[in-house]
Each structure stands twice: as structure tokens, then as C-alpha cells.
Design a protein around this motif. Structure first.
Motif, PDB file in Angstrom:
ATOM      1  N   LYS A 120      38.424 103.851  78.169  1.00 62.06           N
ATOM      2  CA  LYS A 120      36.962 103.946  78.227  1.00 62.06           C
ATOM      3  C   LYS A 120      36.512 104.920  79.319  1.00 62.06           C
ATOM      4  O   LYS A 120      35.352 105.323  79.352  1.00 62.06           O
ATOM      5  CB  LYS A 120      36.359 102.572  78.483  1.00 62.06           C
ATOM      6  N   HIS A 121      37.464 105.329  80.187  1.00 68.28           N
ATOM      7  CA  HIS A 121      37.096 106.116  81.369  1.00 68.28           C
ATOM      8  C   HIS A 121      37.903 107.393  81.551  1.00 68.28           C
ATOM      9  O   HIS A 121      37.496 108.263  82.328  1.00 68.28           O
ATOM     10  CB  HIS A 121      37.253 105.242  82.623  1.00 68.28           C
ATOM     11  N   VAL A 122      39.028 107.519  80.865  1.00 68.22           N
ATOM     12  CA  VAL A 122      39.884 108.695  81.052  1.00 68.22           C
ATOM     13  C   VAL A 122      40.346 109.198  79.679  1.00 68.22           C
ATOM     14  O   VAL A 122      40.340 108.446  78.699  1.00 68.22           O
ATOM     15  CB  VAL A 122      41.118 108.369  81.929  1.00 68.22           C
ATOM     16  N   PRO A 123      40.772 110.468  79.598  1.00 64.15           N
ATOM     17  CA  PRO A 123      41.290 110.995  78.327  1.00 64.15           C
ATOM     18  C   PRO A 123      42.565 110.263  77.910  1.00 64.15           C
ATOM     19  O   PRO A 123      43.300 109.729  78.737  1.00 64.15           O
ATOM     20  CB  PRO A 123      41.573 112.467  78.642  1.00 64.15           C
ATOM     21  N   LYS A 124      42.820 110.273  76.607  1.00 65.26           N
ATOM     22  CA  LYS A 124      44.023 109.637  76.090  1.00 65.26           C
ATOM     23  C   LYS A 124      45.271 110.423  76.484  1.00 65.26           C
ATOM     24  O   LYS A 124      45.229 111.648  76.640  1.00 65.26           O
ATOM     25  CB  LYS A 124      43.944 109.503  74.567  1.00 65.26           C
ATOM     26  N   LEU A 125      46.368 109.708  76.651  1.00 66.67           N
ATOM     27  CA  LEU A 125      47.655 110.334  76.920  1.00 66.67           C
ATOM     28  C   LEU A 125      48.090 111.155  75.705  1.00 66.67           C
ATOM     29  O   LEU A 125      47.693 110.866  74.580  1.00 66.67           O
ATOM     30  CB  LEU A 125      48.711 109.264  77.206  1.00 66.67           C
ATOM     31  N   PRO A 126      48.934 112.178  75.920  1.00 67.99           N
ATOM     32  CA  PRO A 126      49.483 112.903  74.770  1.00 67.99           C
ATOM     33  C   PRO A 126      50.196 111.938  73.830  1.00 67.99           C
ATOM     34  O   PRO A 126      50.947 111.068  74.278  1.00 67.99           O
ATOM     35  CB  PRO A 126      50.475 113.884  75.416  1.00 67.99           C
ATOM     36  N   GLN A 127      49.928 112.082  72.547  1.00 67.22           N
ATOM     37  CA  GLN A 127      50.477 111.135  71.581  1.00 67.22           C
ATOM     38  C   GLN A 127      51.900 111.519  71.210  1.00 67.22           C
ATOM     39  O   GLN A 127      52.190 112.663  70.872  1.00 67.22           O
ATOM     40  CB  GLN A 127      49.611 111.096  70.324  1.00 67.22           C
ATOM     41  N   LEU A 128      52.801 110.536  71.292  1.00 68.88           N
ATOM     42  CA  LEU A 128      54.174 110.748  70.866  1.00 68.88           C
ATOM     43  C   LEU A 128      54.269 110.602  69.359  1.00 68.88           C
ATOM     44  O   LEU A 128      53.559 109.802  68.746  1.00 68.88           O
ATOM     45  CB  LEU A 128      55.104 109.721  71.529  1.00 68.88           C
TER      46      LEU A 128
ATOM     47  N   ILE B  48      39.454  99.840  86.382  1.00 70.78           N
ATOM     48  CA  ILE B  48      39.942  98.519  86.793  1.00 70.78           C
ATOM     49  C   ILE B  48      38.941  97.436  86.415  1.00 70.78           C
ATOM     50  O   ILE B  48      39.318  96.348  85.969  1.00 70.78           O
ATOM     51  CB  ILE B  48      40.232  98.508  88.306  1.00 70.78           C
ATOM     52  N   SER B  49      37.654  97.719  86.559  1.00 70.50           N
ATOM     53  CA  SER B  49      36.629  96.763  86.164  1.00 70.50           C
ATOM     54  C   SER B  49      36.708  96.460  84.671  1.00 70.50           C
ATOM     55  O   SER B  49      36.636  95.295  84.243  1.00 70.50           O
ATOM     56  CB  SER B  49      35.244  97.300  86.526  1.00 70.50           C
TER      57      SER B  49
ATOM     58  N   GLY C  43      53.738 101.296  83.235  1.00 66.29           N
ATOM     59  CA  GLY C  43      53.208 101.191  81.884  1.00 66.29           C
ATOM     60  C   GLY C  43      52.191 102.272  81.573  1.00 66.29           C
ATOM     61  O   GLY C  43      51.822 103.077  82.430  1.00 66.29           O
ATOM     62  N   PRO C  44      51.722 102.306  80.325  1.00 70.12           N
ATOM     63  CA  PRO C  44      50.861 103.404  79.889  1.00 70.12           C
ATOM     64  C   PRO C  44      49.509 103.447  80.596  1.00 70.12           C
ATOM     65  O   PRO C  44      48.964 104.532  80.820  1.00 70.12           O
ATOM     66  CB  PRO C  44      50.699 103.159  78.380  1.00 70.12           C
ATOM     67  N   ALA C  45      48.930 102.294  80.934  1.00 76.07           N
ATOM     68  CA  ALA C  45      47.654 102.312  81.651  1.00 76.07           C
ATOM     69  C   ALA C  45      47.812 102.989  83.006  1.00 76.07           C
ATOM     70  O   ALA C  45      46.937 103.761  83.447  1.00 76.07           O
ATOM     71  CB  ALA C  45      47.119 100.895  81.818  1.00 76.07           C
ATOM     72  N   SER C  46      48.919 102.719  83.660  1.00 77.62           N
ATOM     73  CA  SER C  46      49.212 103.365  84.940  1.00 77.62           C
ATOM     74  C   SER C  46      49.316 104.874  84.793  1.00 77.62           C
ATOM     75  O   SER C  46      48.737 105.642  85.575  1.00 77.62           O
ATOM     76  CB  SER C  46      50.520 102.802  85.515  1.00 77.62           C
ATOM     77  N   ARG C  47      50.040 105.322  83.757  1.00 77.08           N
ATOM     78  CA  ARG C  47      50.206 106.762  83.541  1.00 77.08           C
ATOM     79  C   ARG C  47      48.871 107.427  83.204  1.00 77.08           C
ATOM     80  O   ARG C  47      48.594 108.547  83.647  1.00 77.08           O
ATOM     81  CB  ARG C  47      51.227 107.018  82.431  1.00 77.08           C
ATOM     82  N   ALA C  48      48.032 106.749  82.428  1.00 75.70           N
ATOM     83  CA  ALA C  48      46.742 107.328  82.048  1.00 75.70           C
ATOM     84  C   ALA C  48      45.833 107.522  83.254  1.00 75.70           C
ATOM     85  O   ALA C  48      44.998 108.443  83.274  1.00 75.70           O
ATOM     86  CB  ALA C  48      46.060 106.440  81.010  1.00 75.70           C
ATOM     87  N   LEU C  49      45.985 106.686  84.270  1.00 77.49           N
ATOM     88  CA  LEU C  49      45.128 106.764  85.455  1.00 77.49           C
ATOM     89  C   LEU C  49      45.668 107.695  86.535  1.00 77.49           C
ATOM     90  O   LEU C  49      44.953 107.982  87.502  1.00 77.49           O
ATOM     91  CB  LEU C  49      44.934 105.368  86.051  1.00 77.49           C
ATOM     92  N   ASP C  50      46.898 108.157  86.378  1.00 78.50           N
ATOM     93  CA  ASP C  50      47.498 109.033  87.395  1.00 78.50           C
ATOM     94  C   ASP C  50      46.611 110.243  87.658  1.00 78.50           C
ATOM     95  O   ASP C  50      46.176 110.933  86.725  1.00 78.50           O
ATOM     96  CB  ASP C  50      48.886 109.514  86.946  1.00 78.50           C
ATOM     97  N   GLY C  51      46.333 110.494  88.935  1.00 76.06           N
ATOM     98  CA  GLY C  51      45.613 111.700  89.328  1.00 76.06           C
ATOM     99  C   GLY C  51      44.108 111.615  89.237  1.00 76.06           C
ATOM    100  O   GLY C  51      43.415 112.583  89.596  1.00 76.06           O
TER     101      GLY C  51
ATOM    102  N   VAL D  99      36.690 106.728  89.324  1.00 77.39           N
ATOM    103  CA  VAL D  99      37.137 106.535  87.944  1.00 77.39           C
ATOM    104  C   VAL D  99      38.111 105.359  87.872  1.00 77.39           C
ATOM    105  O   VAL D  99      38.020 104.512  86.962  1.00 77.39           O
ATOM    106  CB  VAL D  99      37.787 107.822  87.396  1.00 77.39           C
ATOM    107  N   ARG D 100      39.016 105.297  88.815  1.00 77.25           N
ATOM    108  CA  ARG D 100      39.978 104.184  88.848  1.00 77.25           C
ATOM    109  C   ARG D 100      39.249 102.846  89.000  1.00 77.25           C
ATOM    110  O   ARG D 100      39.590 101.866  88.334  1.00 77.25           O
ATOM    111  CB  ARG D 100      40.980 104.368  89.986  1.00 77.25           C
TER     112      ARG D 100
END
Length: 286
Positions: free
Chosen positions: A174-182, A256-257, A238-246, A251-252
Motif C-alpha cells: 500500500k506504500h511502496v512499489p512491488k518487488l520484481p516478479q519472479l 508498519i501501521s 521475508g518479502p515485506a522486509s525486502r520491499a521496504l529496503d531503502g 514510508v516505513r
């Protein structure tokens, strides 16, 4: 540290599991062992290791599965745990009792020269979905099996069946772009979700009597310590962690909320039980 000789197509995975990603998993070893215990219990039950057997634990990580297998085959059996992650193997060695019938090796199972026809059981808890060439990997592993040997491993079913992964991730999206799709066959946690693909891979690698049992598990990412621990778990690996990196702090905080709101529906007391869906795959050496 062992000298790792890896298959060139597994280079990206080897780099990841020996970098910060692998270190984060090693650092969370104690908590993850609790979270994933329902999966390990299912695997041990279906694999049915027996006293005196020799077992190869593929992708043994920080050693929880290796130690559980060793408890079943002791005192006269033996478990050989292999993984490509130096940080996780270091943790495995630290946490394994000195008198346990266990050895570890930093090894890529695709190319490692296992002793032929030397083990009764190949086992893995989530360690086989990351092979770039799974047919070659399983063919190499099959050579290690005795003619009567058997295979048992756990792998994830499709993402849509696994709120364990997707509930925190969808909140973050809801807050960051989606990770590259495998792609569905790219190395990763869901690369063995397809029953047809797994059956084909194992058949081509020389296995028979292939069976895939769907199992549902509830995984407590709070490990009985409340919502803050559940949030911390999702933020660390996990993927939520990777999506929030940087991403910046504001935004974080917003992510988290949203995650807290999403996870609240899975809370039961001090536990946050996220549904998971796995395959327990069993087969025999042909």
C-alpha cells in the motif's frame, strides 16, 4: 570455512545466502526454529527416519532439521547437513551438540561429490526450491541414495495459499512499489508450487513413486510474544522486509501501521497465526 565449489547457475543464490540475507536468517535462527516447527514436525513424521540410518539434509540452513533428524537416527546413524550459506552453517555448528551424530559441509548440492549409494534418506525443509537446474541437482542427489533409498522434502504451495508470506507483503504494498516478479520456475520460495513441475523434475532426475501431500499449517510469527514481535519478524526477513529496503522512515512507519492493522485479524492472544500451505513430497530412488 570450507571451500565452496558451486554450479555457475547457482551463483546468485550463493551470493545472496552468503551476504546480508543469509546473515539475517542466521541471526533469527532461534525465532525461526519456533515459527517453522509445525513444518519440521510434518516433515520428520513423513520422512520417518529410523535409528541407524544415514541421512543427507539438503539446504540444512542453521541446523534445526539436521538436529531433529539426528535425534531420530542416533546413536548409530548419521546426518550430513549441506548448505551454500556460510553464516547459517556457522550458526548450525554452534548450536549442534558436540556429541550429535552430525557433520556439516558448505556445499552446492548440484555439484557436490557425494559418496555414491551411501544414504538411506534425502530430506529437506525448504532447501530445494532455489536450484537453478533442479533436474541436475536432484540427479546428483539421487546418486547418493542407496538403491532402497527414499526422498522427503517440504516446499511451499502457491503464494495465494500462503498468507504467511503475503499478508505482511500486501500491507507494505500500500506504500511502496512491488518487488520484481519472479517467473513460476525461477529459483525462489514458490518455484516448486506446481505439482506437475515437481513430479516432472523428480521423474527426469530418476525418482519414482512420487507423492505430493498438501498440508496446511498455522505459523506464529509472534512466537507467543505479541504483535510487536510479529511486526519485527516481518521487518527482519521475508518479502515485506525486502520491499521496504531503502525506503525513508516515514514510508516505513506508514507501512508498519498498515501491517499492524492487517495482522490484527490473525492475532490470538499473544500469538499471530498466519496460515501457510505446503507440499510434503516423497519419492523413491528408481
Amino acid at each position: 570455512m570450507d571451500n565452496l565449489q558451486g554450479h555457475e547457475r547457482n551463483a546468485d543464490q550463493i551470493a545472496y545466502w552468503n551476504g546480508p540475507g543469509g546473515q539475517r536468517w542466521a541471526d533469527r535462527q532461534a525465532a525461526q526454529d519456533i515459527v517453522l516447527k509445525p513444518v519440521l514436525d510434518l516433515l520428520i513424521d513423513r520422512a520417518a527416519p529410523k535409528a541407524g540410518e544415514r541421512v543427507l539434509d539438503v539446504g540444512c540452513g542453521s541446523g534445526a532439521s539436521t538436529k531433529a533428524l539426528a535425534d531420530k537416527v542416533a546413536p548409530s546413524g548419521h546426518v550430513f547437513g549441506v548448505d551454500v550459506s556460510g553464516p547459517m552453517l556457522e550458526r548450525a555448528r554452534q548450536s549442534t551438540p558436540k556429541d550429535a551424530p552430525v557433520d556439516y559441509a558448505l556445499a552446492d548440492a548440484t555439484v557436490y561429490p557425494f559418496d555414491p549409494a551411501s544414504v538411506d534418506l534425502l530430506a529437506s525443509r525448504f532447501g530445494v526450491m532455489f536450484f537453478a537446474d533442479p533436474v541436475a541437482s536432484f540427479a546428483n542427489l539421487r546418486k547418493a541414495l542407496k538403491p532402497s533409498g527414499r526422498l522427503a522434502f517440504a516446499c511451499w504451495k502457491e503464494p495465494r495459499e500462503n498468507p504467511f508470506f503475503m499478508a505482511p507483503l500486501q500491507a507494505v504494498y500500500k506504500h511502496v512499489p512491488k518487488l520484481p516478479q519472479l517467473g513460476p520456475e525461477d529459483p525462489g520460495p514458490f518455484s516448486f508450487a506446481s505439482e506437475a513441475r515437481v513430479t516432472r523434475i523428480l521423474g527426469e532426475a530418476g525418482f519414482s513413486t512420487i507423492a505430493m501431500e498438501p498440508c496446511k499449517v498455522d505459523l506464529d510469527i509472534a512466537i507467543g510474544r505479541g504483535m510487536d514481535t510479529a511486526i519485527q519478524s516481518a521487518l527482519e526477513i521475508g518479502p515485506a522486509s525486502r520491499a521496504l529496503d531503502g525506503h525513508p522512515d516515514d514510508v516505513r512507519a506508514a507501512a508498519i501501521s498498515s501491517m499492524r492493522e492487517t495482522l490484527a485479524q490473525y492475532a490470538k492472544g499473544d500469538s499471530v497465526l498466519l496460515p501457510g500451505a505446503i507440499w510434503i513430497v516423497t519419492a523413491r530412488a528408481s
